[in-house]
Design an enzyme around this catalytic site. Structure first.
Site, PDB file in Angstrom:
ATOM      1  CD  GLU A 384       2.717 -17.448 -70.288  1.00 47.93           C
ATOM      2  OE1 GLU A 384       1.373 -16.940 -70.495  1.00 47.93           O
ATOM      3  OE2 GLU A 384       3.236 -17.681 -69.184  1.00 47.93           O
ATOM      4  CD  GLU A 445       5.346 -13.220 -67.638  1.00 48.86           C
ATOM      5  OE1 GLU A 445       4.321 -13.637 -67.276  1.00 48.86           O
ATOM      6  OE2 GLU A 445       4.874 -13.131 -69.099  1.00 48.86           O
TER       7      GLU A 445
HETATM    8  C1  GAL Z   1       1.880 -15.664 -66.918  1.00 44.33           C
HETATM    9  C2  GAL Z   1       1.562 -14.733 -68.263  1.00 44.33           C
HETATM   10  C3  GAL Z   1       1.354 -13.063 -67.464  1.00 44.33           C
HETATM   11  C4  GAL Z   1       0.275 -13.017 -66.417  1.00 44.33           C
HETATM   12  C5  GAL Z   1       1.668 -14.244 -65.097  1.00 44.33           C
HETATM   13  C6  GAL Z   1       0.847 -14.126 -64.399  1.00 44.33           C
HETATM   14  O1  GAL Z   1       1.708 -16.474 -67.883  1.00 44.33           O
HETATM   15  O2  GAL Z   1       2.632 -14.475 -69.290  1.00 44.33           O
HETATM   16  O3  GAL Z   1       0.467 -12.337 -68.613  1.00 44.33           O
HETATM   17  O4  GAL Z   1      -0.443 -13.594 -66.639  1.00 44.33           O
HETATM   18  O5  GAL Z   1       1.227 -15.245 -66.180  1.00 44.33           O
HETATM   19  O6  GAL Z   1       1.917 -14.558 -63.078  1.00 44.33           O
END
Ligand code: GAL
Length: 727
Positions: A384, A445
């Site tokens: 990210e 994710e």
């Molecule tokens: C994302 C990040 C993860 C975690 C997640 C929580 O943005 O890559 O490490 O923090 O959010 O939803």
């Protein structure tokens, strides 16, 4: 010849930066993997792992050197260290997620006592990835992975990189690079053997080593026959044994485990394993555990892979956000679980020196792990982070150079970022699935912080959490331009105050921090084929007033069966089918059974719930939930009944307060007390004040063999006992 000796035993530890004047008696004896502090599973101050500690190890050379070089190999130590032998500095390392080695030959005392000292800085150093800014996970301190002593001849094999070719034909081949440390001009040859998993030799040959200047020698074994592919259902493994021979003497040998498989994301947007389209369904995994930080021995690492594959039915895991234990990856190879592995980092990119570490991380990660058939994609961006063309061109180029067989990804959360990788790996928190702008497109994710859920939350929240995962996986399965989706995340994890629920946990897992299931875990489990095993999991605690408005309507059930018959008391409420209308693409949609409130409603007394699941016409599973809702028994379950007497081996001890049918009593906060007898220690909170009716501790073996008994006691219930053997 090469000798490799485990070097995890007989370390001394002190949680201070001390010089040689401090006596050993001030230190504590420890065994690796080691965490610099044991924490409660939540509500702790994570600043407390941030300090400089000192490790010492006194040793005599376990084996005569006979002219060989001696190296010390660290699989990982968090975060930066300086290493000294017999008072002289032998080297240092920055970065806690990758291995490092030192040649200690010239510092050794061959006939006497040696003193190895590691000055370990476990602070969150802004000059080392992932730090420099806030990070949503903890980097617990310690020499938290294995350490080895390695003897090699001056001319030895440094690395072997195995590549399989023409895997989809009847005559696949193996091409491999052998990197030599040095050559003295005298002729060398390789004796090579290909072995199957049972160690039968399938092919043998002798090759003279070319006298080229390059230390890397490439060899091929062509036109093999009868080779079986590595696949998700049959992860067949082979070994390549390379012996380095000079004047009839074996100087060195390395045995590399690998698999024949072809894995690629294609331009049509799909991921293909051995030429077959596979939709990827998976979860992210952090490497941390309750109490012990990241210092989990091989057994726990391997168990995590088993949980992701067998309890959660996933076909892919992402090692968010760093290279993880090789024990974990080995198990992924063995069970057929695909892996997307990435470099350390989180949103922030530091200065040139910091980026230098990132490039080194790319190199060390790929050189360490490129023989794992399970790994099918390298993540070469800081998770990210913003675009950085120079850095990410360099990481991509390096990855392709070190491993021409695998594609790259780089995780971002904005679709208009520069697409420098082979696969557009994208964190999609829209609570839907965004139409890809680039293909191949892999969702890396979703969900996570958008819907944190605790195991003791009100059931409608737990159901909604599960259905969010179900909806997104359903949607991606229906989109040919999306290769798959990896949800955030497998397990709740410890984090900084800036994230999570304030108690140092991000409750984003489909399982809790102890790897115990929430309803969302049941959704994943229910996608397992019924031919493997029937799954039947009601997403209800079967109470009348837990949901807003009361009742149990709709009754949500996660199952891979064709039909479920619902009984309320002795009366059948009917047979139901999965909700294919709401979830047209899932192999096994959730059941959403409506109309229950016509039978029983808020304020009424109600009988037990009984579910019977049918597959291909036969009743294959049954679940009952008691209406009484009272604690019936204290249950203890061990993951393993045998541990190794190596001072580090551990297993999980799950404890639960359950109803008469074994269902967890969800809101009990009873205190459970534990007593242990025998040559093992309990790791974790004792007594444990339950939240959500269940939790876990770890049992760690000492160095002595024997029988270990754990007894748990809680008010009003019969005490429970388990026994295990330390061998
Ligand atoms: C994302 C990040 C993860 C975690 C997640 C929580 O943005 O890559 O490490 O923090 O959010 O939803």
């Amino acid at each position: 010849m090469r000798t490799i000796i485990p070097f995890n035993n007989n370390w001394l530890f002190i949680s201070q930066d001390v010089g040689n004047d401090v006596l050993d008696s001030s230190f504590e004896p420890v065994t690796l993997p080691h965490t610099n502090k044991i924490f409660p599973h939540h509500n702790f101050d994570n600043a407390e792992y941030q300090f400089i500690s000192t490790y010492r190890k006194h040793f005599q050379l376990p084996e005569v050197r006979h002219g060989r070089q001696v190296f010390i190999d660290f699989d990982g130590a968090m975060t930066a260290c300086e290493v000294f032998l017999n008072g002289q500095k032998i080297g240092d390392n920055e970065g806690g997620f990758t291995p490092f080695s030192f040649d200690i030959t010239e510092y050794l005392r061959e006939d006497g006592d040696n003193l190895l000292v590691v000055r370990l800085d476990s602070t969150e150093r802004p000059d080392i990835p992932p730090y420099g800014f806030v990070v949503d996970y903890l980097t617990f301190g310690g020499i938290y992975r294995d350490v080895w002593l390695r003897y090699v001849e001056p001319c030895h094999i440094e690395q072997v990189f195995v590549r399989t070719k023409d895997v989809l034909t009847d005559s696949p081949s193996v091409e491999f690079d052998v990197q030599l440390s040095q050559q003295d001009g005298r002729p060398l040859r390789f004796e090579i053997s290909l072995l199957n998993a049972e160690q039968n030799v399938l092919y043998q040959d002798v090759r003279s080593v070319s006298q080229s200047d390059s230390p890397v020698k490439t060899e091929t074994i062509s036109h093999l026959s009868g080779i079986q592919k590595w696949s998700l259902d049959q992860p067949i493994l082979y070994h390549l044994l390379v012996k380095l021979v000079q004047d009839g003497q074996v100087l060195d040998e390395q045995k590399i485990r690998f698999g024949f498989r072809e894995a690629e994301f294609r331009k049509d947007g799909g991921f293909y394993l051995n030429g077959e389209l596979v939709k990827l369904i998976g979860l992210n995994r952090h490497q941390t555990y309750p109490y012990i930080g990241a210092a989990a021995p091989a057994r726990l690492q391997r168990k995590d892979a088993d949980i992701v594959k067998y309890e959660l039915g996933c076909n892919i895991v992402r090692t968010s956000h760093y290279p993880q234990s090789t024990h974990f990856l080995d198990r992924c190879d063995e069970i057929g679980l695909l892996v997307f592995e990435e470099i350390p980092g989180w949103q922030y990119i530091g200065d040139n020196d910091w980026q230098g570490i990132t490039l080194r991380d790319v190199q060390v990660m790929i050189e360490r792990d490129r023989n794992h058939p399970s790994i099918m994609l390298w993540g070469v961006r800081i998770n990210e982070s913003k675009d950085n063309e120079a850095l990410y061109r360099a990481t991509n180029e390096l990855a392709h150079k070190l491993d021409p067989t695998r594609q790259t990804g780089g995780v971002r959360y904005f679709q208009n970022s520069q697409f420098l990788e082979d696969v557009f790996t994208f964190n999609d928190f829209s609570n839907s699935v965004q139409e890809p702008e680039h293909v191949p497109h892999l969702i890396t994710e979703f969900s996570g912080h958008m819907f944190p859920t605790k195991i003791w939350d009100q059931e409608e929240r737990l159901i909604e959490h599960a259905l969010r995962h179900a909806r997104i996986q359903d949607k991606q399965l229906g989109m040919p331009s999306v290769a798959g989706a990896i949800g955030w995340c497998a397990f709740d994890y410890n984090t900084h105050r800036e994230f999570g629920s304030g108690d140092r946990i991000c409750y984003h897992g489909v399982m809790d921090i102890f790897r115990l299931p929430k309803y969302a875990a049941y959704f994943y489990e229910s996608q397992i084929s019924p031919d493997v095993r029937p799954v039947l999991r009601a997403a209800t605690i079967w109470s009348m007033g837990d949901r807003s408005g009361g009742g149990n309507d709709p009754l949500v059930i996660f199952s891979n069966c064709d039909e479920i018959e619902v009984f309320i008391g002795d009366n059948s409420f009917g047979r139901y089918q999965p909700d294919r209308e709401a979830f047209p693409h899932l192999p096994h949609p959730p059941f959403q059974i409506r109309g229950i409130q016509l039978w029983i409603t808020w304020g009424q007394s109600f009988p037990d719930l009984r579910l019977v699941a049918y597959y291909q016409g036969a009743a294959v599973a049954e679940q009952r939930i008691a209406s009484r809702g009272l604690p019936h028994a204290l249950e203890l379950t061990l993951d393993d009944v045998e541990l190794r007497a190596d001072g580090a081996d551990m297993t999980r001890l799950i404890f639960k307060i359950v109803d008469e049918y074994g269902n967890r009593i969800p809101y009990t906060n009873q205190v459970v007390n534990f007593e242990i007898e025998g040559s093992a220690d309990l790791i974790g909170e004792n007594p444990f004040a339950l939240m959500g009716g269940q939790a876990a501790l770890y049992i760690r073996a000492r160095h002595e063999v024997g029988v270990v008994t754990v007894r748990a006691v809680t008010p009003g219930l019969t005490p429970a006992t388990v026994t295990l053997h330390i061998r």
